[in-house]
Design a protein around this motif. Structure first.
Motif, PDB file in Angstrom:
ATOM      1  N   VAL A  96      -5.902 -21.358 -11.127  1.00 48.52           N
ATOM      2  CA  VAL A  96      -5.362 -22.652 -10.720  1.00 48.52           C
ATOM      3  C   VAL A  96      -3.893 -22.770 -11.090  1.00 48.52           C
ATOM      4  CG1 VAL A  96      -5.364 -25.038 -11.530  1.00 48.52           C
ATOM      5  CG2 VAL A  96      -7.478 -24.006 -10.696  1.00 48.52           C
ATOM      6  N   THR A 114     -11.007 -25.699  -6.470  1.00 51.25           N
ATOM      7  CA  THR A 114     -11.945 -24.941  -7.310  1.00 51.25           C
ATOM      8  C   THR A 114     -13.186 -25.774  -7.617  1.00 51.25           C
ATOM      9  OG1 THR A 114     -10.091 -23.776  -8.294  1.00 51.25           O
ATOM     10  CG2 THR A 114     -12.177 -23.671  -9.475  1.00 51.25           C
ATOM     11  N   ASP A 170      -5.160 -26.973  -6.351  1.00 52.59           N
ATOM     12  CA  ASP A 170      -5.990 -25.825  -6.732  1.00 52.59           C
ATOM     13  C   ASP A 170      -7.184 -26.288  -7.565  1.00 52.59           C
ATOM     14  OD1 ASP A 170      -4.112 -24.222  -5.545  1.00 52.59           O
ATOM     15  OD2 ASP A 170      -3.158 -23.595  -7.424  1.00 52.59           O
ATOM     16  N   ILE A 171      -6.932 -27.224  -8.473  1.00 54.23           N
ATOM     17  CA  ILE A 171      -8.043 -27.738  -9.292  1.00 54.23           C
ATOM     18  C   ILE A 171      -9.098 -28.344  -8.382  1.00 54.23           C
ATOM     19  CG2 ILE A 171      -8.731 -29.430 -11.048  1.00 54.23           C
ATOM     20  CD1 ILE A 171      -6.006 -29.175 -12.318  1.00 54.23           C
TER      21      ILE A 171
END
Lengths: 252, 553
Positions: free
Chosen positions: A65, A74, A70-71
């Motif tokens: 990340v 994911t 991105d967090i």
């Protein structure tokens, strides 16, 4: 040129907004994220976010990340190979989780202010006298840790706690250790690692030692930090500036 | 008069006699499993036999010679995360699983691999605490493995090919299997995991040839079933009660014993008033029908996630002067128990670590609960005084051995939880009691090369408990906490390990350390022992390696 100029402006103003708005994450979002984290994430990631090898969510240490998106990605898709399931959250819930992680798991609501980094640097090198122990790179005197990436590793509230209440904030691992060996030698330094049979430490000259417990006569872990408290020694503005400087240190 | 050579021959004969010769490979019949104690050269079930004592009659390795143990072979594998598998050894062949659901068959003498089977686990599988698998069971020539996505797979032990594959529950609701099935006569008994996802837990018995369901016991009783009134309204529907650790079996009583997990939501008992049967209980089930014979609940209306997922250890001991069939149990809630396993009667309960959630027992063995104020520490902490890692019992010393967490407490936070299918149904959270904010504290498994906590957040220990008193006979402390199970032998040894990466041999009577080897990775399962061609071996998994030791010739 115009485009480039605009981009720089946006970046600068983005940072400024982030600072005044608690890094752009509202207290309400952080609190909401805390609840979601406790219910859905804590079992695997742990109360401090450090329970998975190589990952420390509260310290912003991830495997893949970089950005907030991105967090979210994911969390939404999971990582099958690592046993992380996909979570189906609403966008608002995802924002809250990001806010909680980015706040460094700070649920206390401790107030802090980030001032001018350039003025803070002057406090660090001047009035604060911080460079007497903290070297620009690597460990300094008394094993004082390098602060070259402290802004990436620690949250502002944490750094503030270290400055104002170093004894209370000191983690057990950072306690000054004093070991007297059966042969009469005494070693002082910082404990790096320990198990049932041995302890590893770095002495005050930064040399590494691994000591068998069988050879130890006495072993003390001090509860007083080598660092003095700056409570009452810096003005509110100086403290804010110092925090502004330290949080800007993100490593290379 | 014997010559020196004659004495030597006699000695060799005695040594060889003490280790049964490996029998030619044969099917693992139900009768062989029942008589597992009589063939200690093999390790035929998860717990080393139906009593789950993890006691071996092998005596070649002794307190006097254990210092001579040498590593013979190492199986190194690509296991990401802790490796919790318990190998079986059958007539010289070892069967071990690795994450997420692979099975490896290898020569137990050399470590050379015969075959590897890979099961494709669904990407939607949900597990609270790691993609764990604890091994396979065997009946006939077939291996049985539970999978993370809640299937049971039957695999031909000779070829490593799949025979059948059966889904037992909906993985989207959070059901999973990490435990090792228990073969009981002509049935494969399996317990489901998923207690953190608001499942309704169950134990089921399958036909070994087809995987068809023979019986099913819901750990949370439904309307009309006894115990249902310990739940308010519809709370039972998501009441948890997983069964994620293997049970035991007493052929003389035809009863299966199984430990049941926590209620859902984990940490907010106020949200589910009542005792919440059969969570945090041991249940005794008729092996043929799955009908409940008796139960004992360790932690009614649990507020702390004290799963009773320990392995029931069955022992025949003298109790108050009379022979008795008992069950020994060191519970996650910090108490050691002795129960009459024919009736479920409470015989003894005593804390084996610091306990403050209860102050004692009433006449029926029900705990007198003493909830701590909000923000105050509860002992033992969330991971418990012990947990799933298997204990051992040695009939020769009469002692029960268990890995424990000492001086480890948690501060709980309670919140109203809303059930959503497949999502964690936790009801709050907990933090470990520590000296400063941000202090690293022990959780599930060691995640780093460095031990960065101190004794102030808890430490591990191997305890020997005398079942007659519930008191410690000895303590073997460790600096870090431990998740290592136990093995004990007729020669008076206890084998175990810990997070620090040491495997130990201790004197079973005194706890004295007799031998250790550093394997560099945390030990998250019990060592096992077996013999081939007259030589006794001890295998242990540490980190990503399975290491097998024996004495040199």
């Amino acid at each position: 040129m115009l485009c480039g100029g605009l981009a720089v402006l946006a970046a600068v103003s983005g940072r400024a907004i982030a600072q005044v708005e608690d890094h752009g994450y509202s207290a309400a979002d952080i609190q909401a994220g805390f609840k979601i984290y406790s219910a859905q994430c804590q079992l695997c990631h742990g109360p401090n976010g450090d329970q998975i090898a190589g990952i420390n969510l509260s310290r912003q240490r991830f495997k893949r990340v970089v950005s907030d998106d991105d967090i979210k990605a994911t969390v939404s898709s999971g990582i099958v190979s690592a046993g992380m399931p996909a979570f189906r959250f609403q966008p608002a819930e995802l924002n809250s989780i990001v806010a909680f992680i980015r706040s460094g798991f700070d649920t206390s609501g401790t107030p802090f202010k980030l001032g001018d980094a350039a003025r803070g640097k002057a406090v660090f090198e001047g009035k604060g006298g911080c460079t007497a122990c903290h070297a620009p790179q690597g460990e300094g005197r008394f094993n004082a840790p390098s602060l070259s990436a402290v802004g990436a590793a620690r949250q502002p509230v944490e750094i503030q706690r270290y400055i104002l209440e170093p004894n209370k904030a000191m983690l057990p691992l950072n306690r000054p250790v004093s070991i007297t060996l059966k042969d009469g030698r005494t070693l002082k330094g910082r404990r790096l690692n320990e198990d049932s049979y041995s302890v590893q430490l770095r002495d005050e000259t930064l040399r590494l030692h691994s000591i068998a417990k069988a050879d130890i006569k006495s072993y003390e872990l001090g509860k007083t930090s080598n660092m003095p408290s700056y409570a009452g020694k810096l003005s509110d503005t100086e403290l804010a500036d110092l925090l502004g400087y330290l949080t800007s240190l993100k490593g290379s | 008069m014997r010559t020196a050579l004659g004495w030597a021959f006699a000695l060799i004969a005695a040594l060889v006699m003490s280790v049964p010769q490996a029998a030619p490979a044969a099917e693992v019949s139900a009768a062989r499993i029942q008589g597992a104690a009589g063939e200690p050269q093999n390790w035929l079930t998860y717990g080393g036999g139906y009593s789950s004592q993890r006691y071996s009659a092998l005596t070649q390795i002794t307190p006097a010679n254990v210092k001579g143990l040498k590593s013979q072979w190492v199986l190194q594998d690509n296991v990401i995360g802790v490796w919790q598998s318990n190998p079986l050894v059958v007539d010289g062949v070892m069967y071990v699983t690795q994450r997420p659901n692979d099975v490896i068959a290898l020569d137990a003498k050399t470590g050379k691999v015969f075959w590897q089977y890979r099961y494709t686990t669904s990407p939607d599988a949900k597990v609270c605490c790691g993609s764990n698998n604890r091994g396979v069971a065997m009946l006939g020539d077939t291996l049985y493995m539970g999978t993370l996505d809640a299937h049971v797979v039957a695999i031909d032990a000779r070829t490593g090919t799949k025979l059948w594959d059966k889904a037992l529950a909906d993985l989207n609701l959070g059901y999973s299997i990490t435990m090792v099935p228990l073969v009981v006569k002509d049935k494969i008994v399996v317990g489901l995991g998923g207690g953190e996802f608001g499942i309704r837990g169950f134990i089921t018995a399958l036909d070994p040839k087809t995987g068809d369901e023979k019986w099913k016991f819901y750990t949370i009783p439904g309307p009309g079933e006894p115990g249902h009134d310990t739940w308010r309204e519809t709370d039972w529907e998501h009441g948890g009660g997983s069964a994620w650790v293997t049970g035991s079996y007493d052929p003389s009583l035809n009863l299966i014993y199984w430990g049941i997990g926590n209620p859902g939501p984990d940490w907010n008992a106020a949200q589910r008033p009542g005792d919440n049967l059969y969570t945090d209980s041991v249940v005794a089930l008729d092996a043929d029908t799955g009908k409940l014979k008796w139960h004992y609940q360790f932690t009614p209306n649990d507020n702390y996630d004290y799963d009773s997922v320990q392995v029931p250890v069955l022992a025949d001991i003298a109790w108050q002067g009379k022979p008795a069939k008992v069950m020994l149990w060191a519970n996650r809630n910090g108490n050691f128990y002795v129960l009459d396993r024919a009736t479920g009667k409470f015989l003894l309960g005593a804390p084996f670590v610091k306990v403050n959630w209860m102050s004692g027992f009433d006449a029926n063995g029900r705990p007198i609960q003493t909830p701590q104020p909000t923000g105050a520490a509860t002992y033992p902490g969330n991971q418990g005084g012990t947990n799933w890692f298997p204990p051992a019992f040695n009939p020769k010393t009469g002692l029960f051995y268990v890995s424990a967490w000492e001086n480890y407490g948690s501060i709980y936070r309670r919140e109203q939880a809303t059930y959503e299918p497949g999502k964690v149904f936790g009801g709050g959270g907990q933090s470990v009691v520590s000296p400063a904010p941000g202090t690293p504290t022990p959780g599930i498994g060691r995640k780093s090369l460095i031990n960065n906590w101190t004794s102030e957040t808890g430490n591990g220990a191997v305890l020997a408990i005398d079942p007659q008193s519930g008191k410690r006979a000895w303590t073997f402390p460790q600096f870090d906490v431990t998740e290592a199970g136990l093995l004990t032998t007729a020669s008076g040894l206890v084998f175990t390990g810990g997070r620090e990466g040491y495997v130990y041999a201790l004197d079973a009577k005194t706890g004295k350390e007799l031998w250790k080897a550093h394997l560099g990775g945390q030990i998250n399962m019990a060592p096992i022992t077996y013999a081939i061609d007259g030589k006794q071996y001890v295998s242990v998994i540490a980190g990503r390696t399975l290491v097998t030791f024996s004495l040199d010739n």
